[in-house]
Design an enzyme around this catalytic site. Structure first.
Site, PDB file in Angstrom:
ATOM      1  CB  SER A 160      -7.644 -37.009   1.146  1.00  0.00           C
ATOM      2  OG  SER A 160      -8.444 -38.465   0.907  1.00  0.00           O
ATOM      3  CG  ASP A 184      -7.353 -40.420  -6.901  1.00  0.00           C
ATOM      4  OD1 ASP A 184      -6.861 -41.453  -5.545  1.00  0.00           O
ATOM      5  OD2 ASP A 184      -6.041 -39.507  -5.966  1.00  0.00           O
ATOM      6  CG  HIS A 229      -5.025 -39.709  -2.558  1.00  0.00           C
ATOM      7  ND1 HIS A 229      -6.137 -39.769  -3.032  1.00  0.00           N
ATOM      8  CD2 HIS A 229      -5.317 -40.208  -1.344  1.00  0.00           C
ATOM      9  CE1 HIS A 229      -7.020 -38.781  -2.272  1.00  0.00           C
ATOM     10  NE2 HIS A 229      -6.429 -38.820  -0.814  1.00  0.00           N
TER      11      HIS A 229
END
Length: 278
Positions: free
Chosen positions: A145, A221, A254
């Site tokens: 991320s 995600d 995620h």
């Protein structure tokens, strides 16, 4: 530098250290996994950069990476994601301030004194690692991320320094998404031309080295369309002829469940590059 955690793990040691950082003007922590091979040989290093809200603990406790690092003989180093301490400025919300350093060197107040995570990751931390641990000059870098964003931009901006780079769910174009616009605007100011040096998609066109990028992205995600936009990186790489392997994984989100599912493949990827390169 003081060791504050020391735990046996897959035949090696999972340690955490604390030190006074000159770059960040505060006390910092970083995690080091030393696989069993480190007792008798120098080994390459994979640096892992974590995402928003994280510190040095998330990766070492959730990813299950030590098993694969022990298998391939790779040292893992995971720093915190931002400066810490009572004197370090912070902000409301999870996406700016502590836990959200964004791997930039801030130029704006009140951030400029402490928020210099780019310089810390590129210079100060590796100098500590190379002075105190049995490492070779083989370096890889990866992250998730916000940390995936950091890994990509750091590799692109430092040709020859890293032999491999990969990312999970990276923020590939922070100049074009809300997370990045908020952080870069605060840390760097309103001049968007200053943001480009910390935007992987913007860096691709003039990258002096064609280091292959490996990007892992879950199709489920929750941040895919609003914050991550991997299609922008793909388009930039296609336009520049830059090598990219973008793996879209159906069903994955995620979370660290996603990272744990494929971290073994990434460590193998880095180990191969670090071995063949050295």
């Amino acid at each position: 530098m003081e060791r504050i955690e020391h735990r046996a793990c897959f035949g090696g040691w999972q340690d955490v250290y604390e030190h006074a950082s000159d770059t960040l003007d505060c006390t910092m922590r970083f995690a080091v996994y030393l696989p069993p091979q480190a007792e008798r040989a120098r080994l390459p290093v994979l640096y892992w950069l974590s995402g928003l809200t994280c510190n040095e603990q998330n990766f070492i406790t959730k990813a299950g990476a030590q098993r694969y690092a022990a298998e391939h003989g790779v040292i893992l180093v995971a720093p915190d994601t931002s400066p810490r301490g009572d004197d370090v400025p912070d902000a409301d919300g999870y996406d700016l301030g502590k836990g959200a350093g964004f791997y930039v060197d801030a130029t704006q107040q009140p951030w400029a004194t402490h928020y210099r995570m780019y310089d810390y990751v590129v210079r100060e931390l590796p100098a500590l690692i190379e002075a105190n641990f049995p490492v070779t000059d083989g370096r890889g870098i990866s992250g998730h991320s916000m940390g995936g964003h950091g890994a990509l931009l750091i590799a692109l901006r430092n040709p020859g320094r890293y032999r491999s780079v990969s990312a999970f769910s990276p923020i590939v174009a922070p100049s074009q998404v809300p997370w990045g616009e908020k952080a870069l605007g605060a840390y760097l100011g309103d001049d968007r031309s200053a943001w480009a040096q910390y935007d992987a998609t913007a860096l691709i066109a003039d990258a002096p080295e064609r280091l292959a990028l490996l990007v892992e992205q879950g199709e489920a995600d929750e941040f895919l369309e609003g914050q991550l936009k991997p299609q922008l990186l793909r388009a930039a790489c296609e336009a520049a002829g830059h090598p990219l392997e973008l793996r879209m994984r159906p069903g994955y989100d995620h979370s660290y469940y996603f990272i744990a599912s494929f971290i073994g493949e990434h460590i193998e990827h880095h180990a191969r590059a670090l071995r063949d390169g050295g």
